[in-house]
Design a protein around this motif. Structure first.
Motif, PDB file in Angstrom:
ATOM      1  N   HIS A 121      29.553 103.747  12.885  1.00 17.94           N
ATOM      2  CA  HIS A 121      28.132 103.882  12.537  1.00 17.94           C
ATOM      3  C   HIS A 121      27.416 104.147  13.861  1.00 17.94           C
ATOM      4  N   GLY A 122      27.295 105.427  14.200  1.00 17.25           N
ATOM      5  CA  GLY A 122      26.765 105.746  15.516  1.00 17.25           C
ATOM      6  C   GLY A 122      27.739 105.291  16.594  1.00 17.25           C
ATOM      7  N   ALA A 123      27.276 104.432  17.482  1.00 23.15           N
ATOM      8  CA  ALA A 123      28.132 103.925  18.563  1.00 23.15           C
ATOM      9  C   ALA A 123      28.783 102.602  18.217  1.00 23.15           C
ATOM     10  N   GLU A 124      28.662 102.182  16.965  1.00 17.18           N
ATOM     11  CA  GLU A 124      29.235 100.902  16.561  1.00 17.18           C
ATOM     12  C   GLU A 124      30.441 101.118  15.661  1.00 17.18           C
ATOM     13  N   LEU A 125      31.474 100.330  15.900  1.00 23.41           N
ATOM     14  CA  LEU A 125      32.756 100.477  15.211  1.00 23.41           C
ATOM     15  C   LEU A 125      33.002  99.287  14.300  1.00 23.41           C
ATOM     16  N   THR A 126      33.410  99.570  13.066  1.00 25.91           N
ATOM     17  CA  THR A 126      33.880  98.535  12.147  1.00 25.91           C
ATOM     18  C   THR A 126      35.339  98.812  11.827  1.00 25.91           C
ATOM     19  N   ILE A 127      36.151  97.788  11.999  1.00 28.61           N
ATOM     20  CA  ILE A 127      37.586  97.889  11.733  1.00 28.61           C
ATOM     21  C   ILE A 127      37.945  96.916  10.616  1.00 28.61           C
ATOM     22  N   HIS A 128      38.543  97.432   9.561  1.00 35.91           N
ATOM     23  CA  HIS A 128      39.143  96.593   8.527  1.00 35.91           C
ATOM     24  C   HIS A 128      40.637  96.579   8.817  1.00 35.91           C
ATOM     25  N   ASP A 129      41.164  95.422   9.153  1.00 36.83           N
ATOM     26  CA  ASP A 129      42.533  95.384   9.641  1.00 36.83           C
ATOM     27  C   ASP A 129      43.279  94.165   9.107  1.00 36.83           C
ATOM     28  N   ALA A 130      44.582  94.290   8.999  1.00 34.97           N
ATOM     29  CA  ALA A 130      45.436  93.146   8.685  1.00 34.97           C
ATOM     30  C   ALA A 130      45.717  92.414   9.998  1.00 34.97           C
ATOM     31  N   THR A 131      44.816  91.512  10.345  1.00 33.02           N
ATOM     32  CA  THR A 131      44.922  90.827  11.632  1.00 33.02           C
ATOM     33  C   THR A 131      44.660  89.342  11.449  1.00 33.02           C
ATOM     34  N   ARG A 132      45.198  88.559  12.367  1.00 35.12           N
ATOM     35  CA  ARG A 132      44.938  87.125  12.379  1.00 35.12           C
ATOM     36  C   ARG A 132      44.366  86.691  13.722  1.00 35.12           C
ATOM     37  N   TRP A 133      43.648  87.638  14.381  1.00 38.73           N
ATOM     38  CA  TRP A 133      42.905  87.284  15.579  1.00 38.73           C
ATOM     39  C   TRP A 133      41.689  88.191  15.666  1.00 38.73           C
ATOM     40  N   LEU A 134      40.694  87.898  14.846  1.00 37.14           N
ATOM     41  CA  LEU A 134      39.506  88.736  14.764  1.00 37.14           C
ATOM     42  C   LEU A 134      38.823  88.903  16.112  1.00 37.14           C
ATOM     43  N   THR A 135      38.566  87.798  16.777  1.00 38.81           N
ATOM     44  CA  THR A 135      37.802  87.868  18.019  1.00 38.81           C
ATOM     45  C   THR A 135      38.626  88.480  19.148  1.00 38.81           C
ATOM     46  N   GLY A 136      39.926  88.245  19.130  1.00 36.43           N
ATOM     47  CA  GLY A 136      40.783  88.862  20.138  1.00 36.43           C
ATOM     48  C   GLY A 136      40.873  90.360  19.947  1.00 36.43           C
ATOM     49  N   GLU A 137      41.011  90.797  18.697  1.00 36.29           N
ATOM     50  CA  GLU A 137      41.062  92.229  18.425  1.00 36.29           C
ATOM     51  C   GLU A 137      39.747  92.893  18.795  1.00 36.29           C
ATOM     52  N   ARG A 138      38.660  92.211  18.550  1.00 37.10           N
ATOM     53  CA  ARG A 138      37.354  92.754  18.960  1.00 37.10           C
ATOM     54  C   ARG A 138      37.315  92.965  20.463  1.00 37.10           C
ATOM     55  N   ALA A 139      37.792  91.993  21.221  1.00 37.76           N
ATOM     56  CA  ALA A 139      37.771  92.095  22.682  1.00 37.76           C
ATOM     57  C   ALA A 139      38.684  93.209  23.180  1.00 37.76           C
ATOM     58  N   VAL A 140      39.864  93.334  22.583  1.00 39.08           N
ATOM     59  CA  VAL A 140      40.808  94.345  23.047  1.00 39.08           C
ATOM     60  C   VAL A 140      40.333  95.746  22.683  1.00 39.08           C
ATOM     61  N   LEU A 141      39.831  95.927  21.480  1.00 41.96           N
ATOM     62  CA  LEU A 141      39.281  97.229  21.099  1.00 41.96           C
ATOM     63  C   LEU A 141      38.129  97.624  22.011  1.00 41.96           C
ATOM     64  N   ALA A 142      37.248  96.692  22.282  1.00 43.73           N
ATOM     65  CA  ALA A 142      36.117  96.980  23.165  1.00 43.73           C
ATOM     66  C   ALA A 142      36.606  97.397  24.550  1.00 43.73           C
ATOM     67  N   ALA A 143      37.661  96.748  25.034  1.00 43.28           N
ATOM     68  CA  ALA A 143      38.192  97.078  26.359  1.00 43.28           C
ATOM     69  C   ALA A 143      38.834  98.460  26.363  1.00 43.28           C
ATOM     70  N   TYR A 144      39.683  98.764  25.392  1.00 50.73           N
ATOM     71  CA  TYR A 144      40.327 100.077  25.333  1.00 50.73           C
ATOM     72  C   TYR A 144      39.301 101.202  25.197  1.00 50.73           C
ATOM     73  N   LEU A 145      38.267 100.971  24.363  1.00 48.30           N
ATOM     74  CA  LEU A 145      37.292 102.015  24.036  1.00 48.30           C
ATOM     75  C   LEU A 145      36.070 101.997  24.933  1.00 48.30           C
ATOM     76  N   ASP A 146      36.041 101.068  25.894  1.00 48.90           N
ATOM     77  CA  ASP A 146      34.931 100.949  26.841  1.00 48.90           C
ATOM     78  C   ASP A 146      33.607 100.729  26.103  1.00 48.90           C
ATOM     79  N   LEU A 147      33.635  99.749  25.202  1.00 47.02           N
ATOM     80  CA  LEU A 147      32.458  99.388  24.417  1.00 47.02           C
ATOM     81  C   LEU A 147      32.082  97.937  24.698  1.00 47.02           C
ATOM     82  N   PRO A 148      30.817  97.572  24.505  1.00 48.30           N
ATOM     83  CA  PRO A 148      30.487  96.139  24.508  1.00 48.30           C
ATOM     84  C   PRO A 148      31.078  95.491  23.261  1.00 48.30           C
TER      85      PRO A 148
END
Length: 767
Positions: free
Chosen positions: A223-250
């Motif tokens: 949604h513009g510069a914001e990303l929503t991921i629907h994922d089979a994950t058991r570490w929501l906040t960790g995945e958020r941090a790693v995605l932000a790091a790979y994609l250079d996003l806050p």
């Protein structure tokens, strides 16, 4: 240690309630990541490498990409030649976690079979699959190193890409972020003592796959510069941090949603490369992209338990007292990420010993990145240790249970601290009684029935009691309903149900008045759902939030001149079954809140955070005892586990039905590890061959599961320790020990195969 507003008649903790999402699951209404529906959705398929080591040629990538792009319905093809630059993860995310240092599609080198080489996006899954099949890649091959033995006996090339790709082996200091869990440790005398009783044996465990029912699935939408991921994950906040790091996003620009997880066992604890590529593709084409891994792809793309080779040396005095324990592990990781299977951790404390030496060496091989798997370290490590203790009992001519009792450790030798609660001796006693262990003859091959050898074996189980910081929000509605929420996960263990029970008891609400929601990174932060810590961790936050909610409501009504509770002593006001009750008055929660209006709603809607607890003075550890019966038909080489008794000391039991299911599942997991599970691959090419076998209902023994149910308030205010993983710990050893008792054969390599169980004359004929 329970909330003062709770009446005994409304207590929910300790009841075997059914799961709140259970009906949705069995009727098909439950929604998982892949079930999310979007308009304009397109589909992605991963192209994987077919060699273990080398470099893909740029020409073959261009030609294959052009063929795929021209196929029907194809919208985009992502390869290393056109992939946008992804950032390297910060060191604190990679140096002791299995997160890959090298971003996906960032170079042309191949580090393992199954490495992602391209991503094809099309208007349907069928078109994407067909287009991906058009890839024909050429490689400049390099000799792969496919085992720890090769790494340890061969010259090693220098590291590449500024350390993103590494070779050779290393000695890790500690397990993940747990500095106190030393992977290299020793105490006592520098040399082994001279004693007459000793065991010196090598044990090996196979490469295991998690094999969850739910395939790993991701849907990425921008949604513009914001990303929503629907994922089979058991570490929501960790995945958020790693995605932000790979994609250079806050991090604030990334939302991760995981409503339900259909099994994981560790495979969904971390972000895998397909999730990043899905997000990149969705940004490139401006449409939501869905990617569902195939079963075969998950063997090389979502982690595994690495192989281990473990040498255990036990030295004991004539009376059975251990004088020395050595446990040395060699295991494997990939060339692009760190992971160590911490097999020797339990040996540091499980048995009293004045001398201890534990070491771990990790070899970097051309294999996918391994990760946590149910009972990481403990499951393979206790197979070796508990098998060795059984061997020592045979050497000494004593009962295996008696030997363990003789060497019982009354404190944590690794830290010198007392246990916050330990009831292992009771586990041995109760388990032996329920199993009928006193009727077990010491000599192997003493029991048989109808030409089938019968054996009885046992082993100790242990797993840490862990807790981390977490937060929980409370939202009160005008109708008196209350929502608790935290960015944790429902991975099939009944988390929502258990959290509801905790919230009900601490608040005085009835279960029908409250809900607990999870699975969204917009909720207050919680750690990964792993290490058997969710109930202690998130439960502590829920307990605090519910307790505060009750206190706030009592404070409101006692200070409000317009309520019949005005002027009452707060200690005389209780919340019971969702009603506000004093000595002379009673009111429904909906009426009380309706009277208080928005002021009450605002005061009763808030967020609390709790820390990881004060664990400075004691050590929290769960313990248990497994007893099992096996039948071995040596004419066909078949072993069947027929009867199982387990007694677990895991603190307070929130929901005995859920807890029993978890332990049964863990035991079944361990039986698979012992008798069936190994990823079949060609030793020369590392390609998958054959099938991966897991236990079915036909392999299920008769279960007898008991809990000590003694609260451990040193770890958390509700007195719980985790249950999810301890059930698998020690199981493989109990099976192997029972097989020895049945056949007289000491098997030290997992899984235990048909060939190892055939009678000698039949085995010779077969060979």
């Amino acid at each position: 240690m329970h909330n003062g507003h709770m009446a005994d008649g409304t207590r929910q903790i300790g009841l075997g309630l059914t799961r709140v999402e259970g009906r949705d699951k069995v009727t098909g209404r439950a929604r998982y990541a892949a079930d999310t529906v979007f308009d304009d959705l397109v589909y992605a398929v991963v192209v994987q490498s077919q060699i273990a080591h080398g470099t893909v040629t740029a020409d073959s990538l261009r030609d294959s990409s052009a063929r795929a792009a021209a196929a029907p319905g194809v919208l985009h093809v992502l390869t290393p030649l056109n992939c946008p630059v992804l950032q390297r993860l910060p060191t604190d995310l990679t140096f002791d976690l299995p997160l890959e240092r090298r971003p996906p599609l960032s170079d042309l080198t191949v580090q393992h079979v199954g490495q992602h080489m391209a991503l094809v996006v099309a208007d349907s899954p069928e078109n994407a699959t067909y287009a991906a099949s058009l890839f024909e890649l050429d490689y400049e091959r390099r000799p792969p190193q496919l085992s720890a033995e090769e790494v340890l006996t061969s010259p090693q090339p220098p590291d590449e890409k500024d350390g993103e790709i590494r070779h050779g082996s290393y000695l890790p200091d500690h397990f993940v972020k747990l500095d106190e869990e030393k992977l290299q440790d020793r105490r006592g005398a520098p040399t082994e003592p001279e004693c007459s009783a000793r065991v010196d044996a090598m044990y090996t465990t196979a490469l295991n796959a998690h094999y969850p029912i739910e395939l790993s699935a991701t849907i990425a939408q921008w949604h513009g510069a914001e990303l929503t991921i629907h994922d089979a994950t058991r570490w929501l906040t960790g995945e958020r941090a790693v995605l932000a790091a790979y994609l250079d996003l806050p991090e604030s620009a990334v939302r991760v949603v995981s409503p339900l997880v259909g099994g994981a066992f560790g495979s969904k604890s971390f972000l895998w490369m397909h999730v990043v590529l899905c997000a990149v593709a969705a940004r490139e084409i401006g449409r939501p992209v869905k990617l569902v891994m195939t079963r075969n792809q998950m063997f090389s793309s979502t982690g595994h338990r690495p192989r281990t080779r473990q040498r255990v040396r036990l030295v004991a005095q004539d009376d059975g007292a251990l004088a020395s324990i050595e446990h040395h592990t060699v295991t494997e990781t990939s060339t692009v990420a760190h992971f160590c299977e911490p097999a020797g951790l339990s040996s540091r404390f499980l048995y009293q010993s004045p001398r201890l030496v534990v070491s771990h060496r990790v070899a970097r091989i051309n294999s996918p990145t391994p990760c946590f798997m149910r009972g990481p370290g403990e499951a393979p490590g206790l197979f070796a240790l508990e098998s060795a203790v059984d061997e020592l009992a045979v050497e000494l001519g004593v009962d295996p249970v008696a030997l363990r009792i003789r060497n019982h450790a009354s404190l944590d030798q690794a830290s010198g601290k007392p246990w916050s609660g330990k009831h292992l001796l009771e586990c041995y006693d109760i388990g032996a009684q329920r199993f009928g262990w006193d009727k077990r003859p010491l000599a192997p091959r003493s029991l048989s029935a109808g030409g089938i050898q019968v054996g009885w074996g046992m082993a100790t189980a242990t797993y840490p009691g862990r807790r981390m910081p977490a937060a929980c929000s409370v939202t009160t509605a005008a109708d008196g309903s209350v929502r608790f929420a935290s960015a944790t996960h429902e991975i099939g263990t009944g988390v929502r149900t258990a959290m509801g029970q905790i919230a009900a008891d601490a608040s005085g609400l009835s279960l029908s008045q409250l809900t607990f929601e999870s699975g969204d990174s917009l909720f207050p932060d919680a750690p990964y759902s792993g290490a058997s810590q969710t109930t202690a961790t998130v439960g502590s936050a829920v307990f605090e939030a519910a307790s505060q909610w009750a206190k706030r409501l009592v404070a409101l009504v006692s200070a409000d001149e317009q309520t019949p509770f005005y002027g009452s002593n707060r200690d005389e006001i209780a919340i019971t079954g969702g009603e506000v009750v004093s000595r002379n008055h009673r009111g429904t929660l909906a009426d009380v809140i309706a009277h208080g209006g928005q002021r009450y709603l605002d005061e009763l809607s808030f967020t609390v955070s709790v820390d990881g607890g004060d664990q400075r003075d004691t050590v929290s550890q769960s313990f248990g005892a497994h007893f099992c019966e096996v039948e071995v038909d040596e004419e066909i080489g078949r072993a069947a586990v027929t009867r199982w008794v387990a007694v677990m000391d895991c603190g307070r039991v929130i929901n005995p039905a859920l807890a029993r299911s978890q332990v049964m599942g863990g035991i079944t997991f361990g039986v698979g590890m012992a008798l069936l599970e190994q990823v079949p691959y060609d030793a020369h090419t590392a390609k998958l061959i054959g099938e991966y076998y897991v236990p079915t209902h036909a392999d299920r023994p008769d279960f007898d599961i008991t809990f000590i149910d003694e609260p451990d308030y040193a770890l958390d205010p509700i007195g719980v320790r985790g249950i999810g993983e301890i059930g698998a710990c020690g199981v493989a050893a109990a099976v192997a020990n029972a097989i020895f008792h049945a056949t007289g054969r000491r098997i030290r390599d997992l899984p235990i195969t048909i060939e190892q169980l055939l009678t000698p004359d039949i085995a010779t004929q077969e060979s």
